[in-house]
Design an enzyme around this catalytic site. Structure first.
Site, PDB file in Angstrom:
ATOM      1  N   GLU A 107      28.137  54.556  25.746  1.00  0.00           N
ATOM      2  CA  GLU A 107      27.626  55.801  26.315  1.00  0.00           C
ATOM      3  C   GLU A 107      26.123  55.802  26.057  1.00  0.00           C
ATOM      4  O   GLU A 107      25.695  55.591  24.913  1.00  0.00           O
ATOM      5  CB  GLU A 107      28.286  57.001  25.629  1.00  0.00           C
ATOM      6  CG  GLU A 107      27.869  58.281  26.297  1.00  0.00           C
ATOM      7  CD  GLU A 107      28.429  59.538  25.652  1.00  0.00           C
ATOM      8  OE1 GLU A 107      29.323  59.430  24.787  1.00  0.00           O
ATOM      9  OE2 GLU A 107      27.936  60.614  26.019  1.00  0.00           O
ATOM     10  N   ARG A 155      36.895  50.016  13.504  1.00  0.00           N
ATOM     11  CA  ARG A 155      35.429  50.129  13.559  1.00  0.00           C
ATOM     12  C   ARG A 155      34.807  49.438  12.362  1.00  0.00           C
ATOM     13  O   ARG A 155      35.371  49.457  11.277  1.00  0.00           O
ATOM     14  CB  ARG A 155      35.009  51.598  13.450  1.00  0.00           C
ATOM     15  CG  ARG A 155      35.304  52.463  14.590  1.00  0.00           C
ATOM     16  CD  ARG A 155      34.889  53.893  14.230  1.00  0.00           C
ATOM     17  NE  ARG A 155      33.511  54.130  14.602  1.00  0.00           N
ATOM     18  CZ  ARG A 155      33.143  54.449  15.841  1.00  0.00           C
ATOM     19  NH1 ARG A 155      34.027  54.543  16.802  1.00  0.00           N
ATOM     20  NH2 ARG A 155      31.871  54.654  16.119  1.00  0.00           N
ATOM     21  N   LYS A 172      26.092  57.263  16.137  1.00  0.00           N
ATOM     22  CA  LYS A 172      24.865  57.616  16.858  1.00  0.00           C
ATOM     23  C   LYS A 172      24.401  59.028  16.526  1.00  0.00           C
ATOM     24  O   LYS A 172      23.210  59.291  16.438  1.00  0.00           O
ATOM     25  CB  LYS A 172      25.085  57.456  18.360  1.00  0.00           C
ATOM     26  CG  LYS A 172      24.978  56.005  18.796  1.00  0.00           C
ATOM     27  CD  LYS A 172      25.161  55.851  20.275  1.00  0.00           C
ATOM     28  CE  LYS A 172      26.626  55.876  20.626  1.00  0.00           C
ATOM     29  NZ  LYS A 172      26.893  55.680  22.042  1.00  0.00           N
TER      30      LYS A 172
END
Ligand code: ATP
Ligand code: MG
Length: 570
Positions: free
Chosen positions: A37, A266, A276
């Site tokens: 994204e 992750r 982020k």
């Protein structure tokens, strides 16, 4: 694959891919995608996903990997991030060829498919407020309640949805929801939102839309439209997989392709954050100088710090792909860099904490040029010129009046040491500041028969680095440390947040450090081993008057000891 190529990594996802290929599933194709994204810069966690997706494509003859911007949140996204992501993926060494996509390319198609769901009775327009939607949703232990709009006819829903698109309603007045099951034990299946009204200018589609599709609706459909075979994502999407599958099942007649979603864990790194949202906070609070601050775990920060793409790829391949928690010590990443730079980095000399040495028997106006190899094992890396002169600098840590122990093989009053690539000197006298008593200068003598040679019978134990006082240049040297004081920065007192654990000493700036003149010609981004000190990368903000070097990593893992003494891994 030829026999000489390194064997490809093996993990449960690659095993599934191989089995699918062997079974002739997906017509023998392997198509993956990396779907960032564009709401921030890529970090080391993304590198794991990039290496996995592009790696699998490269390892298989029919493999293709798409780069797709998952751009359904115009308020948080920016063109700057798109450009930075493209640059970082390329820098890491991967090529999407012509397979660059944007979810926003599919906004027309997504809208059309939303109408299909409405017509099938699989979606409805809900008039509850955001707050009501939350209370109707129920909890982990209690089922939700049906929205009063749930049983509206497809005609009413279609009319409302078209008017949503036409801009007849204010933001938030209605949402389009999937009609699944308000009692599902999986909260993601309790009639999740598919579309929302949001008057925001989109970086790709401008003001064409005032409704935007939700990520979960967009993602699976984008995968299906692109013919993705294996949709690899991180574990937090495991609970979304039933929704991914539900949407694609309901639209089967339209899409005719249903990728397989597979989740892996992750990456989390000690002493830093890889989210982020948190990284943006550090940038906005000016805790760091920007996304590419060398302390950031972003790819642009790591690059500026001196990390090579090879070291990061190697790191990703070593940590592997599993479903178990993937918390990795930062020293493991540093080890991968050290290993790569040991082979690649040219050697040079620089003094971080200078102490002047006057060589009394060296002629005052003499300067000797000494040729030294750039790399001790690799003659292909060429040579450089050093300048020997009467006054030089050495590192303060390399001198003691009295040796503290037998291991101290540096300069001691009355004893000899070799200057790297140069002569043997003996320390004759220590000059101190009369007020502070601090040592300000050493008076030494050199033996002119010892230039890069040991006359017979002579044993000189230590070798230290040095820089000519008259010919050397001056540089700014930036020493970086962990960004956080805790291995898990999220470990905070009640009411606190991760910024409470910031390390106030994560940056130390040294000015006026003597460096070998050859370093002034280095290009920004070039990395050196400052002999006996560490690896340093020339910063892009360097000027001719003020060259700047960032410490990429020390020569040895000085943290190993500390962390074994209590810096517990998460
Ligand atoms: P963040 O939490 O940092 O915002 P994200 O998952 O929202 O991360 P995306 O841009 O959506 O960021 O991520 C693109 C891809 O990278 C996704 O497939 C995601 O699963 C993967 N990814 C993100 N962070 C990590 C990580 N720490 N380890 C492995 N893969 C990751
Ligand atoms: Mg995301």
């Amino acid at each position: 694959m030829t026999e000489n190529e390194p064997s490809k990594p093996i993990d449960f996802i690659r095993t599934i891919v191989a089995q699918d290929l062997a079974a002739g599933k997906w017509d023998g194709k392997v198509t993956t995608r990396f779907p960032p994204e564009p709401n921030g810069y890529l970090h080391i966690g993304h590198a794991k996903s990039i290496c996995l997706n592009f790696g699998i494509a490269l390892e298989n003859p029919t493999g293709v990997c798409h780069l797709r911007f998952d751009d359904t949140n115009p308020e948080k996204e920016e063109e700057e991030y798109i450009q930075a992501i493209l640059e970082d993926v390329k820098w890491l060494g991967f090529d999407w060829k012509e397979k660059l996509f944007y979810a926003s390319n599919y906004f027309d198609k997504l809208y059309e498919l939303a109408e299909v769901l409405i017509q099938q009775g699989d979606a409805y327009v809900c008039g509850l407020s955001a707050e009501e939607v939350r209370t109707y949703r129920g909890t982990l232990t209690e089922p939700g309640k049906n929205s009063p709009s749930r049983d509206q006819s497809p005609q009413v829903n279609l009319d409302l949805f078209r008017r949503m698109r036409a801009g007849e309603f204010p933001d938030g007045r209605y949402i389009l929801r999937a009609k699944i099951d308000m009692a599902s034990p999986n909260i993601n299946m309790r009639d999740p939102a598919l579309y929302r009204i949001r008057r925001a200018t989109h970086h790709q589609t401008g003001d064409k839309w005032c409704i935007y599709p939700i990520y979960d609706f967009t993602h699976g459909i984008s995968d299906a439209l692109e013919g993705i075979t294996h949709s690899l994502c991180t574990l937090e999407f495991e609970d979304h997989r039933p929704l991914y599958d539900w949407i694609l099942d309901r639209l089967e007649s339209q899409l005719k392709h249903h990728p397989q979603q597979i989740e892996f864990s992750r990456l989390a790194l000690d002493y830093t954050v890889v989210s982020k949202r948190k990284l943006i906070t550090l940038v906005n609070n000016q805790t760091v100088s920007g996304w590419d601050d060398p302390r950031m775990p972003t790819l642009s920060g790591l690059r500026r710090r001196g990390y090579t793409p090879e070291s990061i790829r190697h790191f990703c391949s070593r940590i592997g792909i599993t479903k178990s928690p993937n918390n990795v010590e930062i020293s493991f990443l540093e080890g991968c860099l050290r290993e790569d730079l040991e082979k690649k980095a040219k050697r040079a000399m620089a003094i971080l904490n200078p102490l002047k040495v006057v060589i009394e028997n060296y002629p005052e106006d003499q300067v000797e040029e000494i040729t030294a190899p750039n790399h001790p094992q690799d003659p292909d890396q060429g040579e450089r010129t050093l300048f020997m002169s009467r006054e030089i600098y050495i590192d303060r840590e390399d001198f003691m009046e009295v040796a503290p122990n037998k291991k101290f093989k540096r300069l001691v009053l009355g004893q000899e040491v070799r200057l790297r690539n140069s002569y043997v000197i003996r320390c004759e006298e220590v000059i101190r500041d009369p007020h502070s008593a601090e040592i300000t200068q050493l008076r030494c003598r050199y033996d002119e028969t010892t230039l890069n040679a040991n006359p017979e019978g002579r044993k000189v134990k230590g070798v230290i680095h040095w820089v000519s006082a008259s010919k050397g240049h001056k540089a700014e040297i930036r020493l970086y440390d962990r960004l956080f004081t805790k291995a898990n920065p999220d470990e905070v007192d009640e009411g606190g947040d991760f910024t409470d654990n910031l390390n106030p000493d994560s940056l130390k700036v040294l000015k006026g450090c003597p460096i070998e003149p050859s370093l002034s010609q280095a290009k920004p981004g070039e990395t050196f081993q400052f002999e006996r000190v560490g690896y340093f990368c020339k910063d892009p903000d360097s000027t001719e008057e003020n060259p700047i070097f960032n410490r990429a990593v020390t020569l040895r893992d000085s943290w190993a000891k500390i962390s074994s003494q209590g810096g517990r891994r998460r």
